[in-house]
Design an enzyme around this catalytic site. Structure first.
Site, PDB file in Angstrom:
ATOM      1  N   ARG A  78     -16.514 -32.025  -9.552  1.00  0.00           N
ATOM      2  CA  ARG A  78     -15.362 -31.410 -10.200  1.00  0.00           C
ATOM      3  C   ARG A  78     -14.035 -31.775  -9.557  1.00  0.00           C
ATOM      4  O   ARG A  78     -12.973 -31.524 -10.120  1.00  0.00           O
ATOM      5  CB  ARG A  78     -15.529 -29.880 -10.248  1.00  0.00           C
ATOM      6  CG  ARG A  78     -15.612 -29.238  -8.895  1.00  0.00           C
ATOM      7  CD  ARG A  78     -15.979 -27.768  -8.977  1.00  0.00           C
ATOM      8  NE  ARG A  78     -14.817 -26.896  -9.119  1.00  0.00           N
ATOM      9  CZ  ARG A  78     -14.877 -25.569  -9.126  1.00  0.00           C
ATOM     10  NH1 ARG A  78     -16.043 -24.955  -9.028  1.00  0.00           N
ATOM     11  NH2 ARG A  78     -13.796 -24.838  -9.232  1.00  0.00           N
ATOM     12  N   ASP A  98     -18.582 -24.906 -12.347  1.00  0.00           N
ATOM     13  CA  ASP A  98     -19.736 -25.382 -11.584  1.00  0.00           C
ATOM     14  C   ASP A  98     -20.938 -25.689 -12.467  1.00  0.00           C
ATOM     15  O   ASP A  98     -21.717 -26.576 -12.149  1.00  0.00           O
ATOM     16  CB  ASP A  98     -20.101 -24.360 -10.498  1.00  0.00           C
ATOM     17  CG  ASP A  98     -19.185 -24.514  -9.296  1.00  0.00           C
ATOM     18  OD1 ASP A  98     -19.024 -25.657  -8.827  1.00  0.00           O
ATOM     19  OD2 ASP A  98     -18.601 -23.515  -8.862  1.00  0.00           O
ATOM     20  N   CYS A 123     -15.855 -17.062 -17.258  1.00  0.00           N
ATOM     21  CA  CYS A 123     -14.736 -17.167 -16.311  1.00  0.00           C
ATOM     22  C   CYS A 123     -14.414 -18.601 -15.895  1.00  0.00           C
ATOM     23  O   CYS A 123     -13.605 -18.831 -15.010  1.00  0.00           O
ATOM     24  CB  CYS A 123     -14.967 -16.278 -15.090  1.00  0.00           C
ATOM     25  SG  CYS A 123     -16.341 -16.785 -14.068  1.00  0.00           S
ATOM     26  N   HIS A 141      -5.422 -27.261  -2.047  1.00  0.00           N
ATOM     27  CA  HIS A 141      -4.407 -26.257  -1.671  1.00  0.00           C
ATOM     28  C   HIS A 141      -3.045 -26.569  -2.277  1.00  0.00           C
ATOM     29  O   HIS A 141      -2.375 -25.706  -2.793  1.00  0.00           O
ATOM     30  CB  HIS A 141      -4.193 -26.223  -0.155  1.00  0.00           C
ATOM     31  CG  HIS A 141      -5.383 -25.777   0.603  1.00  0.00           C
ATOM     32  ND1 HIS A 141      -5.369 -25.612   1.962  1.00  0.00           N
ATOM     33  CD2 HIS A 141      -6.623 -25.475   0.208  1.00  0.00           C
ATOM     34  CE1 HIS A 141      -6.555 -25.228   2.359  1.00  0.00           C
ATOM     35  NE2 HIS A 141      -7.332 -25.141   1.312  1.00  0.00           N
ATOM     36  N   GLU A 174     -23.767 -20.158 -12.794  1.00  0.00           N
ATOM     37  CA  GLU A 174     -23.022 -21.412 -12.619  1.00  0.00           C
ATOM     38  C   GLU A 174     -23.894 -22.513 -12.036  1.00  0.00           C
ATOM     39  O   GLU A 174     -23.432 -23.612 -11.761  1.00  0.00           O
ATOM     40  CB  GLU A 174     -21.774 -21.179 -11.766  1.00  0.00           C
ATOM     41  CG  GLU A 174     -22.032 -20.505 -10.429  1.00  0.00           C
ATOM     42  CD  GLU A 174     -20.743 -20.264  -9.637  1.00  0.00           C
ATOM     43  OE1 GLU A 174     -19.705 -20.848  -9.948  1.00  0.00           O
ATOM     44  OE2 GLU A 174     -20.808 -19.465  -8.681  1.00  0.00           O
TER      45      GLU A 174
HETATM   46  C1  PEP Z   1     -16.792 -21.598 -12.012  1.00  0.00           C
HETATM   47  O1  PEP Z   1     -17.507 -22.215 -11.231  1.00  0.00           O
HETATM   48  O2  PEP Z   1     -16.734 -21.828 -13.227  1.00  0.00           O
HETATM   49  C2  PEP Z   1     -15.918 -20.524 -11.529  1.00  0.00           C
HETATM   50  C3  PEP Z   1     -15.236 -19.772 -12.356  1.00  0.00           C
HETATM   51  O3  PEP Z   1     -15.809 -20.354 -10.214  1.00  0.00           O
HETATM   52  P1  PEP Z   1     -14.977 -21.338  -9.262  1.00  0.00           P
HETATM   53  O4  PEP Z   1     -14.048 -22.160 -10.096  1.00  0.00           O
HETATM   54  O5  PEP Z   1     -14.291 -20.429  -8.328  1.00  0.00           O
HETATM   55  O6  PEP Z   1     -16.056 -22.157  -8.617  1.00  0.00           O
HETATM   56 MG    MG Z   2     -17.951 -21.680  -9.205  1.00  0.00          MG
END
Ligand code: PEP
Ligand code: MG
Length: 576
Positions: free
Chosen positions: A466, A456, A503, A191, A432
């Protein structure tokens, strides 16, 4: 001069003076010692401190007006936690303890209970308790003067250094001259870091030992783009830091001016640039940087600090606001992805390995009510613009089909109630989980679109947490296994003519933007701050060059080789 390194989580190069946040000292007053006659006086002291803390929280909450989601609820949540703890604090004083002792014992107990849980989200809640403790001790006049109170003192350009910071402490930086932030702990999606990013404060986390290495008032250079922290830089380094800072700011301004230009290569191939968003300011930042739409709306961040889920109406209002700001641009909304590194709902049972637990879509299926409310909201706003629904953490076709059924039920229900909605908006899946990458052909056949989530895909594919700075160097987008998975996904999407977006954060790093474009990615959804660089980079190359570089990368056998090749051939915009 001491050089330390950490994880770059919010870009920019700044120099400032160290402001060291210290930990709350341990128990400050011994147990007992307050005679029955003195108890009423001590209770009055405690009550006054609670009242003062609540008044401060109310003021801070008012100053955050207009911010969405987690940011907005922080101070309100602290006030609620303080109100919850108040009866126990009073009871401890009635037993003959000083107010400081009551605060230490009661809040430490709550905090320790939260810290004992391995789930990082509960650990973050523990930080909120520290926040409340500091506030109360300050109000009691018992906190050491070395602990800076940002809500009271005007500050010059300072670099905040701490082992961890509570979200409230970071939020209180708004409008103050904070040059940068350096933390020993905290992952890129905690956060506190999200708020720093939102406020545009350069930030490096995972800088182990920094609180011992720094003395209050030391001059520090923080390069948030490179993850570099230099304590007491010499004259030459200082000069370099200033130069970099100025270059960074000039480049940012120039890039911003190019926001209206298409992301088109020199030989005429176009990419679509979209924004990843969590809060309203991200939507505004994305639009200002020329995002054509939102490629990933992380709706789990709409939960407030107390873990309250937004109602159907609140979601409709938020998504409607977003659609209006996108002025016709597509809005891809991801259904709740609660759990593990994401915000939590309060009633979740403890899981020893939350990343592999009942998270995300699994949680939605186990909680049909909030899922239904979300799907209803999505179908309703889908009638008002280009809304697409995206499912996180899909592992197999069953999940896609079950979600489709839930969507059909929500639509039937809305139809029975005579509520306007679009019954069949595009429904896509995030790829993912390695299992999804392996069956990308099956998913591409049934889903309306795919979105590759490398944050992910790397975590699960390479087995690297991560959030853990200790293994951050193992988190490698250049790993041949990842490139093969992406290749498989892109091939499957091409065969079935299923649109595909990238993404993951990887898409915003210059060398990987080029690699992915060369592999065939034509839509990138990025953190808004990354958009201008990606645009300029794509405009500076030909698709032919990118294709041949990508083909060469796919022939490499190690992550090191891929990375070396990309670094040799791609000139990053600025420094990446
Ligand atoms: C990802 O996992 O790459 C993703 C874009 O989603 P988040 O970062 O929200 O897990
Ligand atoms: Mg993700």
């Amino acid at each position: 001069m001491t050089e330390l390194r950490g994880l770059p989580v919010s870009g920019g190069s700044r120099v400032g003076y160290a402001l060291l946040f210290e930990e709350v000292p341990d128990v400050r007053a011994p147990a007992g010692g307050v005679s029955p006659d003195d108890v009423p006086g001590e209770l009055a002291r405690l009550d006054a401190a609670i009242e003062e803390a609540l008044a401060q929280l109310e003021g801070l909450q008012a100053s955050m007006e207009g911010q969405a989601g987690l940011v907005s609820g922080i101070f309100e949540a602290h006030a609620a936690m303080l109100n919850d703890a108040a009866p126990r604090l009073r009871a401890a004083v009635q037993e003959g303890n000083a107010a400081e002792h009551a605060v230490a014992v009661v809040l430490h107990t709550i905090r320790e209970r939260l810290e004992a849980l391995s789930n990082p989200v509960f650990k973050q809640r523990a930080q909120d308790i520290v926040d409340i403790e500091r506030r109360l001790l300050r109000a009691l006049g018992s906190l050491s003067h070395e602990t800076p109170d940002l809500t009271a003192a005007p500050l010059g350009p300072v670099v905040v250094v701490a082992s961890t910071l509570t979200p409230s402490e970071v939020a209180a930086f708004e409008g103050r001259e904070i040059a940068a932030m350096v933390l020993e702990y905290g992952g890129p999606t905690s956060h506190s870091v999200l708020i720093a990013k939102s406020l545009g404060i350069p930030c490096v986390v995972g800088v182990m030992g920094v609180t011992r290495a720094v003395h209050p008032g030391d001059r520090i250079w923080v390069d948030g783009s490179e993850g570099l922290v230099v304590i007491a830089p010499d004259a030459d380094t200082l000069e370099r830091a200033r130069g970099l800072g100025e270059r960074y700011d000039r480049l940012e301004a120039a890039l911003l001016r190019e926001s209206g230009l298409p992301a088109e290569t020199l030989d005429g191939y176009r990419a679509s640039l979209l924004a990843n968003v969590e809060f309203r300011p991200d939507v505004e930042a994305g639009v200002a940087r020329g995002a054509e739409g939102v490629g990933l709306y992380r709706t789990e961040f709409l939960v407030d600090e107390r873990g309250r889920l937004p109602t159907e109406e609140e979601q409709v209002a938020t998504f409607r606001w977003t659609l209006e700001h996108l002025r016709g641009g597509a809005l891809t909304i991801r259904t709740y992805d609660f759990g593990s590194d994401k915000p939590e709902v309060p009633d979740r049972r403890f899981e020893p390995n939350a990343a592999l637990g009942e998270r995300s879509l699994r949680w939605c299926f186990a909680h049909p009510e909030p899922f239904r409310a979300q799907l209803r909201a999505l179908l309703r706003v889908a009638a008002e613009g280009d809304v697409r629904i995206m499912l996180p953490m899909v592992g197999g076709l069953e999940e896609l089909r079950q979600a489709r059924r839930a969507l059909a039920e929500a639509s039937a229900e809305l139809a029975r109630e005579g509520v306007a909605h679009r019954p069949d908006p595009p429904l896509g899946v995030m790829v993912e989980i390695p299992a999804a990458a392996m069956i990308a052909d099956l998913l591409a056949r049934e889903a309306d679109f795919l979105s590759i989530g490398t944050n992910d895909l790397i975590q699960y594919g390479l087995a690297v947490d991560r959030l853990n700075p200790a293994v951050a160097h193992w988190f490698r987008p250049s790993h041949p296994a990842l490139l093969r998975m992406i290749r498989t996904i892109l091939d499957a999407a091409a065969v079935h003519r299923t649109p595909v977006t990238m993404c993951g954060e990887m898409g915003g790093q210059s060398i990987y933007t080029v690699l992915l474009f060369g592999m065939g990615v034509r839509a990138f959804s990025l953190t808004p701050g990354y958009l201008p660089r990606a645009r300029r980079l794509l405009r500076s190359l030909t698709a032919r060059e990118a294709r041949s570089l990508a083909a060469e990368c796919l022939r490499q056998t190690t992550a090191d080789d891929v990375e070396a090749l990309l670094k040799a051939r791609v000139q990053p915009v600025g420094r990446g």
